[in-house]
Design a protein around this motif. Sequence first.
Motif, PDB file in Angstrom:
ATOM      1  N   PRO A   1       0.816  -1.221   0.000  1.00 13.58           N
ATOM      2  CA  PRO A   1       0.000   0.000   0.000  1.00 13.58           C
ATOM      3  C   PRO A   1       0.850   1.273   0.000  1.00 13.58           C
ATOM      4  CG  PRO A   1      -0.657  -1.513   1.742  1.00 13.58           C
ATOM      5  CD  PRO A   1       0.623  -2.028   1.199  1.00 13.58           C
ATOM      6  N   GLU A   2       2.032   1.190   0.584  1.00  6.78           N
ATOM      7  CA  GLU A   2       2.882   2.367   0.683  1.00  6.78           C
ATOM      8  C   GLU A   2       3.547   2.691  -0.657  1.00  6.78           C
ATOM      9  OE1 GLU A   2       6.947   3.478   3.061  1.00  6.78           O
ATOM     10  OE2 GLU A   2       5.755   1.766   3.741  1.00  6.78           O
ATOM     11  N   TYR A   3       3.980   1.651  -1.369  1.00  6.79           N
ATOM     12  CA  TYR A   3       4.774   1.863  -2.576  1.00  6.79           C
ATOM     13  C   TYR A   3       3.936   1.974  -3.853  1.00  6.79           C
ATOM     14  CZ  TYR A   3       8.996   0.450   0.009  1.00  6.79           C
ATOM     15  OH  TYR A   3      10.021   0.365   0.880  1.00  6.79           O
ATOM     16  N   PHE A   4       2.852   1.206  -3.935  1.00  3.16           N
ATOM     17  CA  PHE A   4       2.194   1.029  -5.231  1.00  3.16           C
ATOM     18  C   PHE A   4       0.788   1.611  -5.248  1.00  3.16           C
ATOM     19  CE2 PHE A   4       5.312  -2.344  -4.666  1.00  3.16           C
ATOM     20  CZ  PHE A   4       6.025  -2.244  -5.838  1.00  3.16           C
ATOM     21  N   ASP A   5       0.295   1.935  -6.445  1.00  2.00           N
ATOM     22  CA  ASP A   5      -1.092   2.381  -6.544  1.00  2.00           C
ATOM     23  C   ASP A   5      -1.960   1.357  -7.266  1.00  2.00           C
ATOM     24  OD1 ASP A   5      -0.228   2.669  -9.127  1.00  2.00           O
ATOM     25  OD2 ASP A   5      -0.434   4.857  -9.194  1.00  2.00           O
ATOM     26  N   TRP A   6      -1.339   0.327  -7.824  1.00  2.00           N
ATOM     27  CA  TRP A   6      -2.076  -0.679  -8.576  1.00  2.00           C
ATOM     28  C   TRP A   6      -1.510  -2.039  -8.185  1.00  2.00           C
ATOM     29  CZ3 TRP A   6      -5.856   1.661 -11.358  1.00  2.00           C
ATOM     30  CH2 TRP A   6      -6.632   0.867 -12.224  1.00  2.00           C
ATOM     31  N   VAL A   7      -2.327  -3.069  -8.187  1.00  2.00           N
ATOM     32  CA  VAL A   7      -1.807  -4.375  -7.783  1.00  2.00           C
ATOM     33  C   VAL A   7      -2.494  -5.498  -8.559  1.00  2.00           C
ATOM     34  CG1 VAL A   7      -3.429  -4.633  -5.852  1.00  2.00           C
ATOM     35  CG2 VAL A   7      -1.241  -5.845  -5.774  1.00  2.00           C
ATOM     36  N   THR A   8      -1.735  -6.546  -8.849  1.00  2.00           N
ATOM     37  CA  THR A   8      -2.299  -7.742  -9.466  1.00  2.00           C
ATOM     38  C   THR A   8      -1.973  -8.939  -8.592  1.00  2.00           C
ATOM     39  OG1 THR A   8      -2.161  -6.908 -11.727  1.00  2.00           O
ATOM     40  CG2 THR A   8      -2.192  -9.296 -11.458  1.00  2.00           C
ATOM     41  N   PHE A   9      -3.014  -9.666  -8.199  1.00  2.00           N
ATOM     42  CA  PHE A   9      -2.805 -10.902  -7.448  1.00  2.00           C
ATOM     43  C   PHE A   9      -2.720 -12.056  -8.432  1.00  2.00           C
ATOM     44  CE2 PHE A   9      -4.845  -8.112  -4.396  1.00  2.00           C
ATOM     45  CZ  PHE A   9      -4.096  -8.351  -3.246  1.00  2.00           C
ATOM     46  N   LEU A  10      -1.685 -12.852  -8.267  1.00  5.05           N
ATOM     47  CA  LEU A  10      -1.469 -13.924  -9.234  1.00  5.05           C
ATOM     48  C   LEU A  10      -1.143 -15.225  -8.515  1.00  5.05           C
ATOM     49  CD1 LEU A  10      -1.082 -14.179 -12.434  1.00  5.05           C
ATOM     50  CD2 LEU A  10       1.357 -14.116 -11.942  1.00  5.05           C
ATOM     51  N   ASN A  11      -1.809 -16.280  -8.908  1.00  6.02           N
ATOM     52  CA  ASN A  11      -1.384 -17.613  -8.485  1.00  6.02           C
ATOM     53  C   ASN A  11      -1.795 -18.587  -9.583  1.00  6.02           C
ATOM     54  OD1 ASN A  11      -0.541 -19.893  -7.282  1.00  6.02           O
ATOM     55  ND2 ASN A  11      -1.698 -19.620  -5.376  1.00  6.02           N
TER      56      ASN A  11
ATOM     57  N   ALA B   1      -6.981 -11.188  -8.975  1.00  5.31           N
ATOM     58  CA  ALA B   1      -7.622  -9.868  -9.022  1.00  5.31           C
ATOM     59  C   ALA B   1      -6.624  -8.844  -9.521  1.00  5.31           C
ATOM     60  CB  ALA B   1      -8.111  -9.468  -7.631  1.00  5.31           C
ATOM     61  N   THR B   2      -7.141  -7.758 -10.080  1.00  7.57           N
ATOM     62  CA  THR B   2      -6.260  -6.660 -10.474  1.00  7.57           C
ATOM     63  C   THR B   2      -7.015  -5.360 -10.352  1.00  7.57           C
ATOM     64  OG1 THR B   2      -4.794  -5.822 -12.202  1.00  7.57           O
ATOM     65  CG2 THR B   2      -6.824  -6.828 -12.943  1.00  7.57           C
ATOM     66  N   GLY B   3      -6.336  -4.307  -9.926  1.00  4.48           N
ATOM     67  CA  GLY B   3      -7.014  -3.025  -9.770  1.00  4.48           C
ATOM     68  C   GLY B   3      -6.259  -2.105  -8.840  1.00  4.48           C
ATOM     69  N   PRO B   4      -6.885  -0.985  -8.460  1.00  5.60           N
ATOM     70  CA  PRO B   4      -6.224  -0.033  -7.563  1.00  5.60           C
ATOM     71  C   PRO B   4      -6.005  -0.660  -6.193  1.00  5.60           C
ATOM     72  CG  PRO B   4      -8.173   0.930  -8.599  1.00  5.60           C
ATOM     73  CD  PRO B   4      -8.202  -0.521  -8.906  1.00  5.60           C
ATOM     74  N   VAL B   5      -4.860  -0.359  -5.601  1.00  3.51           N
ATOM     75  CA  VAL B   5      -4.523  -0.934  -4.298  1.00  3.51           C
ATOM     76  C   VAL B   5      -5.613  -0.628  -3.278  1.00  3.51           C
ATOM     77  CG1 VAL B   5      -2.891  -0.778  -2.373  1.00  3.51           C
ATOM     78  CG2 VAL B   5      -2.041  -0.921  -4.720  1.00  3.51           C
ATOM     79  N   LYS B   6      -6.109   0.624  -3.259  1.00  5.48           N
ATOM     80  CA  LYS B   6      -7.063   1.005  -2.218  1.00  5.48           C
ATOM     81  C   LYS B   6      -8.381   0.238  -2.326  1.00  5.48           C
ATOM     82  CE  LYS B   6      -8.498   5.413  -4.484  1.00  5.48           C
ATOM     83  NZ  LYS B   6      -8.681   4.867  -5.796  1.00  5.48           N
ATOM     84  N   ASP B   7      -8.708  -0.255  -3.523  1.00  2.86           N
ATOM     85  CA  ASP B   7      -9.974  -0.987  -3.687  1.00  2.86           C
ATOM     86  C   ASP B   7      -9.832  -2.487  -3.455  1.00  2.86           C
ATOM     87  OD1 ASP B   7     -10.980   1.414  -4.384  1.00  2.86           O
ATOM     88  OD2 ASP B   7     -10.921   1.049  -6.554  1.00  2.86           O
TER      89      ASP B   7
END
Lengths: 245, 375
Positions: free
Chosen positions: A203-213, A218-224
């Motif tokens: 949350p501190e470094y990024f504004d977007w994130v993708t969860f992968l396994n 999921a993919t989208g804005p970190v805050k959501d």
Amino acid sequence: MKNNIAVQIDDLTVAYNYKPVLWDIDLEIPEGVLMAIVGPNGAGKSTLIKSILGILKPIAGSVTIYGKSYKEQRSLVAYVPQKGSVDWDFPTTALDVVMMGTYGSLGWIKRPRQKEKKAALEALEKVGMLPFKNRQISQLSGGQQQRIFLARALVQDASIYFMDEPFQGVDATTEIAIINILKELRKAGKTVIVVHHDLQTVPEYFDWVTFLNVKKIATGPVKDIFNDDNLTKTYGINYKVSIQE
Amino acid sequence: MDIQEYFSLVFTDYTLRTITLGTAILGAVTGMLGSFAVLRKQSLLGDAISHAALPGIAISFLITGAKDSNTLLLGALVSGLIGTFWIRSIITKTHLKSDTALGLILSLFFGFGMLLLTFIQKQPNANQAGLDKYLFGQAATLVESDVWMMAIVTGICLFVLLLFWKEFKILLFDKDYAKTLGFNTNAIDILITSFIVLAIVLGLQTVGVVLMSAMLLAPAAAARQWTNSLAKMVFLAALFGAFSGVFGTAISASQNNLSTGPVIVIVAAVFVFISFVFSPSRGLLFKQIRFIKNRRDLELHKTLAFMYHIAETHENISHPHEVKILNNFHGFTKGTLKKLVEKNYVTLQGSTWSLTNEGFQSASNLYNQLTKQDE
């Protein structure tokens, strides 16, 4: 604001031998985000990057960079491989490694000249490694080696940066230096995609994130979407992470 | 003939000149290309290639019936290339590791080659003798045209190396990255491997199948010890290789009955030994010396720091203290105390020591430096 799609991935499936490492990935990465790819070991994070960059050949699916194939858009893309992927005892200097970032625009046979050297020195300056330019690369610390790799990508002057675990094995000072450079890149309108392991700092470094396994979770804005629900889905255990607001 | 005589004859005598030039050029080209093999961690590749060349020599003799070295080496080149690309495809297409693939192809081809050689020996043909010289090489059979051949190949190799220097370097250091930059890494790889095969095949007549890989590895391994620059390493390896060739030929020519190939390899091994021991930055000797010196300095600093702490508590820093209060735990030995006296950091009076002004100053600086480093 973020309506341009920098990277579009459709139905991507990649396998080593028989076992699929990535299964049917659909992913849109908007322009100008600083995105973390997170997931457990063996989730296919590095494989995803390598497939986008054409290092690995997917079994199915397609990848486009601003609507065209990677081959056509190569000059828009820079890559920072995992530090451990090369032999640091190779007989060369820090400056020489950074110069390699100019090889792509030079093409075959042409040698780097003053212009390329100047660009490499500037990149070394940006990552705070200028005093070490003539140092043999094996005599650099892990964090310094990582900065050299980052400088090599900066020299490419790309629009999209792919980085494979740039924070692995670096000290706190280097981590801060690197994240500041990444944030600067985003500020300049670049898209930065980072394979990341430390969930606490997402949350501190990024504004977007993708969860992968293997599959995309999921993919989208970190805050959501950076929440316990997605973390649990990705890591398979009841994951609790305290998100700093 | 002694060595002196050899060097006076080498410029006038046709045979000696031919052999010396041949081995020197061979050493230079294998050393040059060997650097790439060593840096790619494909040291065993040379061994596999030279062994894989043997059946080619036998088959090309069976087909043509001629013992002309160019014809036989052409056969060697073809089977060497087949072996090499077989190894490549085994590594990329199966689960086998590269050492397994190399070993497999090496023994398979060598076995097949030996089988063909014994088959040829049983043939009722007067021309058959002498094929086995390719096993251990025979420099004496070199003629001027062979040397020309080596010189031309070396020239082409040097040209290609200079032309694609940047591409070779990035392939060696970071293949995946080179791929993302748009370089056809497969093509570069095939180019460099083909040159390695060519160089090895050229050396078969002189050094032979069994020892050829040493020509590839030894000069490169020695050169790596002396420099941290790829260009200098390649240059040094070529130089070491060429000198091995010349000295090896000189020794074997001056001592009757010594076969040239093995002597050249031994000379190259001497280069390696010297480099591993005496190289200033990577050599074992200087490493050990540096290690011992660092240890001594640390002991010295530790003792001085302890003295500083004691002296600090006194108004007069030169207040004398008993030697007894120093012990091993503080890095103290009779030697370190003597060194400190020599440096004029400490004065000794009977069984007491006292810190000098100079010693106090340098100890306080030392202490500052240490805390700064800790931060």
